[in-house]
Each structure stands twice: as C-alpha cells, then as structure tokens.
Scaffold this motif. Structure first.
Motif, PDB file in Angstrom:
ATOM      1  N   UNK A 279      28.481  31.726  46.883  1.00  0.00           N
ATOM      2  CA  UNK A 279      29.656  32.107  47.981  1.00  0.00           C
ATOM      3  C   UNK A 279      30.998  32.290  47.285  1.00  0.00           C
ATOM      4  N   UNK A 280      31.494  33.364  47.461  1.00  0.00           N
ATOM      5  CA  UNK A 280      32.822  33.681  46.821  1.00  0.00           C
ATOM      6  C   UNK A 280      33.844  33.794  47.801  1.00  0.00           C
ATOM      7  N   UNK A 281      35.299  33.447  47.301  1.00  0.00           N
ATOM      8  CA  UNK A 281      36.524  33.231  48.375  1.00  0.00           C
ATOM      9  C   UNK A 281      36.935  34.747  48.785  1.00  0.00           C
ATOM     10  N   UNK A 282      37.836  34.876  49.558  1.00  0.00           N
ATOM     11  CA  UNK A 282      38.311  36.292  49.720  1.00  0.00           C
ATOM     12  C   UNK A 282      39.572  36.278  49.077  1.00  0.00           C
ATOM     13  N   UNK A 283      39.801  37.262  47.943  1.00  0.00           N
ATOM     14  CA  UNK A 283      40.963  37.387  47.280  1.00  0.00           C
ATOM     15  C   UNK A 283      41.262  36.170  46.554  1.00  0.00           C
ATOM     16  N   UNK A 284      42.630  35.830  46.813  1.00  0.00           N
ATOM     17  CA  UNK A 284      43.260  34.534  46.347  1.00  0.00           C
ATOM     18  C   UNK A 284      43.300  33.508  47.331  1.00  0.00           C
ATOM     19  N   UNK A 285      42.415  33.650  48.174  1.00  0.00           N
ATOM     20  CA  UNK A 285      41.941  32.476  49.267  1.00  0.00           C
ATOM     21  C   UNK A 285      41.308  31.120  48.923  1.00  0.00           C
ATOM     22  N   UNK A 286      41.006  31.267  47.623  1.00  0.00           N
ATOM     23  CA  UNK A 286      39.797  30.449  47.164  1.00  0.00           C
ATOM     24  C   UNK A 286      40.376  28.926  47.029  1.00  0.00           C
ATOM     25  N   UNK A 287      39.644  27.691  46.878  1.00  0.00           N
ATOM     26  CA  UNK A 287      38.136  28.053  46.619  1.00  0.00           C
ATOM     27  C   UNK A 287      37.388  28.130  48.082  1.00  0.00           C
ATOM     28  N   UNK A 288      36.125  28.572  47.848  1.00  0.00           N
ATOM     29  CA  UNK A 288      35.226  28.293  49.387  1.00  0.00           C
ATOM     30  C   UNK A 288      35.144  26.725  49.540  1.00  0.00           C
ATOM     31  N   UNK A 289      35.276  26.427  50.661  1.00  0.00           N
ATOM     32  CA  UNK A 289      35.455  25.121  50.978  1.00  0.00           C
ATOM     33  C   UNK A 289      34.219  24.683  51.862  1.00  0.00           C
ATOM     34  N   UNK A 290      33.566  25.581  52.539  1.00  0.00           N
ATOM     35  CA  UNK A 290      32.330  25.529  53.462  1.00  0.00           C
ATOM     36  C   UNK A 290      31.433  26.765  53.370  1.00  0.00           C
ATOM     37  N   UNK A 291      29.985  26.360  53.348  1.00  0.00           N
ATOM     38  CA  UNK A 291      29.031  27.351  53.358  1.00  0.00           C
ATOM     39  C   UNK A 291      28.116  26.765  54.653  1.00  0.00           C
ATOM     40  N   UNK A 292      27.635  27.558  55.636  1.00  0.00           N
ATOM     41  CA  UNK A 292      27.079  27.134  56.686  1.00  0.00           C
ATOM     42  C   UNK A 292      25.837  27.893  56.598  1.00  0.00           C
ATOM     43  N   UNK A 293      24.518  27.370  57.079  1.00  0.00           N
ATOM     44  CA  UNK A 293      23.234  28.294  57.006  1.00  0.00           C
ATOM     45  C   UNK A 293      22.704  27.919  58.157  1.00  0.00           C
ATOM     46  N   UNK A 294      21.789  28.963  58.764  1.00  0.00           N
ATOM     47  CA  UNK A 294      21.140  28.808  59.957  1.00  0.00           C
ATOM     48  C   UNK A 294      19.760  29.346  59.892  1.00  0.00           C
TER      49      UNK A 294
END
Length: 380
Positions: A279-294
């Motif tokens: 997973x990658x963040x949006x532009x300068x909005x990082x880092x990714x803090x959560x990934x959810x899977x279903x």
C-alpha cells in the motif's frame, strides 16, 4: 550530448513489470525486480562528461558536472516508492471499461533508496531566491538524449514551491539502493520526486529550468492526465487536454499481491486464507497507517499487520514516502468465483475508495485492491 550506445528503439521501448508476488517479497525493491517504463530508447552516457544545465528565471545559470553534484553539495537519502501513473490500468479496463494504453498490472511500482543532492540546494546556488514571492512558477526537467514515441525529447515539471520545499525531499539522484544508477534507471542522474507520479521523475537529466509555465513536453501537456469521462476517444479528448491538469501527486492505493486472480487457494486449519500486498499513501499524506482486508465483499473488514520495521528509518524519521508491505489472515467461503479486497488509509486520513474515475488513458487507478475469481478449498 550524444549517447554512445542505445538499447531498444523509439518504436519498441523497454516496458515491463515483475510478477506482483515477487515484487512484495522485499521491502526494498532490488534492481532485478524493478519495473521499466520508457517512451524511447535507453541512452548509455558517461558520468565523466555529462553535465546538467540550470537556467530560466535564476540569477546565475549553471552548468554542473556529475562530479560537482556528488562533491559540492550535501548528499541526501530518501526512501520512497516510484509508481507509474498507469499502474493498475488492467484493473480499470476490466472493472470499468476499455482504456487506451499499455496493459499494466499491479506491479508498475518500486520502493527504493535514492541518494543525491537536494534540488533546492542546486537551485539556491543558481540564484532562485530572486523568484521569492512570485506565484505560479514551475521547475521543469528535460532530457534531450533520445527521441520519444510522441516527442523529440522527454520532460516534466512540478510547481517550484514543491521543488524548494525541504520537507518534500526532492533530489537529483545519483544512486539507487546504495549503487550508481543503472542506465535503464537514468544513469548518471535522474530526478526523484517523492509522492509524485513517475512520469515526472525525468531520467538522463540534461536541464533544469525555472519558468512561468509547466513543461511544454508532450508527456506533460497531452498525456498523463485524468481526462473527464466524456472524453471517450482521442477525438473527443482534444478539447480537454489544455483544460485538464497534469497528474502530479499519486493517489492512495493498495494491492492484493497474494493470492492473485484466478488462483486455486487453500484455507488454513482454522479456516482462514493468508493475504499479502502493498500500500502507498496519497502524495505527501504518508505514511500508510492502516490496511483493511475483506473476504466477504466489504461487509466486514480485518486490519492487516503492517511490517513493523518499515515505519521509520534508523534516524527515527517517519518514512512518509514509501510503501508498506502488509499481511493478514481472513475468512473466505469455500467455492469458486470468490474475491478478496483491500483498502488503505494514510496519516492524513485519505482512504482508498472502491473505484476511481474512469479516464481514456487509464491513469491513476486507485480502487480497492482485488484478487478475483478465486477457487477456495480446504486441503484434503
């Protein structure tokens, strides 16, 4: 400047991506696993003779050698993802409708260490301070080494403000993963623009220009734009090229890399399926803090485990520009035609949506990560 050796051709440039399962096996993407995106041949240049011009709206135009870039400026390292604007185009064309462009899968991305002088240090030496307070300026990057498919040269640009922002970590990279750049990665110098689409990371850099408009290159003005949905073909797109902004920051994104589409997969003894991805963040909005899977179509979501050693560097700085690798075990019903989906959230609260806007060129797709048409079984 003349290239002494060229691989591939303008009509047949090097464009390839690795298997996505292999891609997520390493947090730092080795050169052997990296994707390649080119609009023309690959020049082979000499670091001993290559120079960079710095010109335009600066007080003191410069011509710098590679040696000067390496020795006369502080060297800065940044760990960040480089993502092709066309990454996941295959998903857009199959989930939404047909698009115009190379059928990239989910692996037109790489996460690497880059090292070289900051762009801002070079621009300050050239006297860019005289532009202080002047709005609407851009810094353009140009490579005149080879002819491209749609233009005689390749170029791109970003707003000057971003190029001068120390926190934006823009560098003129001389190294990738602790080694000199390879020819296919832009040797001897390329632009590194963390959080920005790869089309702007100009390789084989010849010139840096401070100017009052964006780059005039074809790939800035007439490609790599999310055209409105009414631009359904090339003729219909004509009125929109000049009205539509060029892609700059990448969108928040995640990909299910394991399992892949159409696989037969087996549940564990406790009835769960192992799922992995990036997973990658949006532009300068990082880092990714959560990934959810279903595993049930989005009715319920499970938080994935994000690689713990990947959230910060040895110096304690948050790695806001790089991807995260994630893993989770989810419940999925047995049977055929099953699907696993993922979504990411970054530090600024940007959340990945189910789909992103269809556009003719199929760029910027950032809908849910998916592994589709799975056959799910218990082991006998």
């Amino acid at each position: 400047m003349v290239a002494t050796h060229i691989e591939y051709t303008k009509e047949n440039p090097l464009n390839r991506e690795p298997p996505v399962r292999e891609l997520v096996s390493s947090f730092i993407t080795p050169s052997s696993t990296s994707y390649d995106r080119n609009h023309g041949p690959i020049p082979h240049l000499s670091a001993d003779t290559h120079t960079i011009e710095v010109d335009g709206l600066v007080k003191t135009p410069l011509r710098l050698s590679v040696h000067q870039l390496a020795t006369e400026f502080p060297q800065h390292e940044v760990l960040c993802a480089l993502e092709c604007a066309g990454n996941r185009r295959h998903t857009m064309r199959t989930m939404l409708k047909e698009v115009d462009g190379i059928d990239w899968g989910d692996a037109a991305i790489m996460n690497c260490k880059w090292r070289g002088p900051r762009l801002r240090d070079v621009l300050h030496r050239a006297g860019v301070d005289q532009c202080k307070g002047r709005p609407g300026l851009h810094v353009a990057f140009s490579s005149f080494q080879v002819q491209c498919e749609e233009d005689e040269w390749f170029g791109g640009s970003v707003e000057l403000e971003r190029g001068l922002d120390e926190e934006a970590d823009v560098i003129l990279a001389l190294e990738m993963n602790d080694a000199p750049l390879e020819p296919r990665h832009g040797f001897p110098v390329r632009v590194v623009l963390p959080g920005i689409a790869g089309a702007r990371w100009v390789k084989w850099l010849d010139r840096i220009t401070v100017q009052d408009q964006e780059s005039t290159n074809f790939y800035q003005r007439r490609d790599y734009k999310v055209l409105p949905e009414e631009a359904v073909n090339r003729d219909a797109a004509e009125p929109f090229w000049d009205q539509t902004p060029a892609i700059s920051e990448i969108s928040i994104n995640s990909v299910v890399a394991v399992p892949e589409d159409n696989e037969t997969v087996y549940l564990s003894d406790v009835g769960k399926l192992e799922v992995k991805g990036y997973a990658v963040p949006q532009g300068s909005g990082g880092p990714v803090v959560k990934v959810q899977v279903s595993g049930d179509g989005g009715r319920t979501w499970i938080d994935a485990e994000i690689g713990k050693s990947e959230s910060a560097g040895a110096d304690g700085r948050v790695r806001k520009w790089c991807w995260v690798l994630w893993r989770v075990e989810v419940e999925v019903e047995t049977g055929e035609g099953k699907e696993v989906i993922s979504r990411a959230i970054d530090a600024q609260g940007n959340m990945q949506a189910e789909h992103s806007q269809w556009n003719l060129r199929g760029v910027g797709y950032s809908g849910y990560g998916r592994a589709k048409n799975l056959t799910v079984r218990y082991r006998e």
